[in-house]
Design an enzyme around this catalytic site. Structure first.
Site, PDB file in Angstrom:
ATOM      1  N   SER A  27       1.416  -0.846  -0.079  1.00 23.84           N
ATOM      2  CA  SER A  27       0.285  -0.250  -0.011  1.00 23.84           C
ATOM      3  C   SER A  27       0.569   1.555  -0.125  1.00 23.84           C
ATOM      4  O   SER A  27       0.718   2.613   0.222  1.00 23.84           O
ATOM      5  CB  SER A  27      -0.893   0.059   1.366  1.00 23.84           C
ATOM      6  OG  SER A  27      -0.096   0.003   2.716  1.00 23.84           O
TER       7      SER A  27
ATOM      8  N   HIS B 141       1.341   4.087   6.776  1.00 14.76           N
ATOM      9  CA  HIS B 141       0.553   5.142   5.982  1.00 14.76           C
ATOM     10  C   HIS B 141       1.050   6.512   5.600  1.00 14.76           C
ATOM     11  O   HIS B 141       1.311   6.666   6.925  1.00 14.76           O
ATOM     12  CB  HIS B 141      -0.792   5.008   5.661  1.00 14.76           C
ATOM     13  CG  HIS B 141      -1.408   3.450   4.865  1.00 14.76           C
ATOM     14  ND1 HIS B 141      -3.170   3.505   4.929  1.00 14.76           N
ATOM     15  CD2 HIS B 141      -0.618   2.871   4.703  1.00 14.76           C
ATOM     16  CE1 HIS B 141      -2.527   1.900   4.524  1.00 14.76           C
ATOM     17  NE2 HIS B 141      -1.339   1.911   3.802  1.00 14.76           N
TER      18      HIS B 141
ATOM     19  N   ASP C 250      -8.009   5.726   4.289  1.00 15.24           N
ATOM     20  CA  ASP C 250      -8.437   5.035   5.313  1.00 15.24           C
ATOM     21  C   ASP C 250      -9.657   4.665   5.889  1.00 15.24           C
ATOM     22  O   ASP C 250      -9.610   3.337   7.037  1.00 15.24           O
ATOM     23  CB  ASP C 250      -6.805   4.841   6.160  1.00 15.24           C
ATOM     24  CG  ASP C 250      -5.471   4.423   5.327  1.00 15.24           C
ATOM     25  OD1 ASP C 250      -5.718   4.119   3.927  1.00 15.24           O
ATOM     26  OD2 ASP C 250      -4.364   4.962   6.245  1.00 15.24           O
TER      27      ASP C 250
END
Length: 179
Positions: free
Chosen positions: A57, A96, A122
């Site tokens: 990701s 992230h 998210d």
């Protein structure tokens, strides 16, 4: 007969005090590793000073298997900063990038994140009804990385038998090495 027994059981020829010494040495190795980990926790200010990227990701910034060093310094978070956070009810932390910061009237702020390689933010990963992360969710800021070093961890997670086999082999090696 004793010769056969010593070939079958290699520990039978080692004096008991030497076996005890090897067990103590093994315990010292484990204790040293734990102290190093605790020292990293104190130095970095993070409950998890080192994490492995488990998914794609964050490509192209980080790839699966990259090892990240985290730091939890004081100071405001910034949009674009890469953080590691935990969601209640999920045991694996997520790496992230901060997408948005919403400052509240009380001086606190909420954070929204997104993986670089993901199409959406998210919010779908957060707990049901949760729209933002707070500082309490953040366990560290990415400060450095080693490419692909964490693949060992991923392989051991994917094949748990290998992990137990390697621990067994290392224990036998440490206990059977004569000094």
């Amino acid at each position: 007969m004793n010769d056969i027994i010593s070939k079958i059981n290699p520990f039978s020829s080692i004096p008991k005090h030497q076996i005890a010494q090897q067990i103590v040495n093994f315990g010292l190795i484990v204790a040293t590793a734990l102290m190093i980990w605790k020292g990293l926790m104190i130095f970095s200010g993070s409950e998890s000073p080192i994490v492995v990227v488990l998914s794609g990701s964050m490509i192209p910034a980080f790839f699966r298997g990259d090892l990240l060093y985290l730091n939890m310094e004081d100071g405001p978070f910034r949009v674009g900063e890469i953080v590691v956070f935990k969601i209640e009810g999920k045991e694996i932390p997520i790496v992230h990038r901060i997408l948005q910061i919403h400052e509240k009237e009380d001086g606190l702020y909420d954070i929204r994140t997104k993986g670089d390689n993901n199409n959406v933010d998210d919010v779908g990963l957060y707990s049901p009804g949760q729209r933002w992360l707070s500082r309490d969710h953040i366990i560290g800021r990415a400060k450095g990385f080693l490419p692909s070093v964490g693949m060992v961890t991923i392989v051991m997670h994917d094949y748990p038998q290998l992990k137990f086999f390697l621990v067994f082999v290392l224990a036998v090696f440490v206990l059977s090495t004569r000094e």
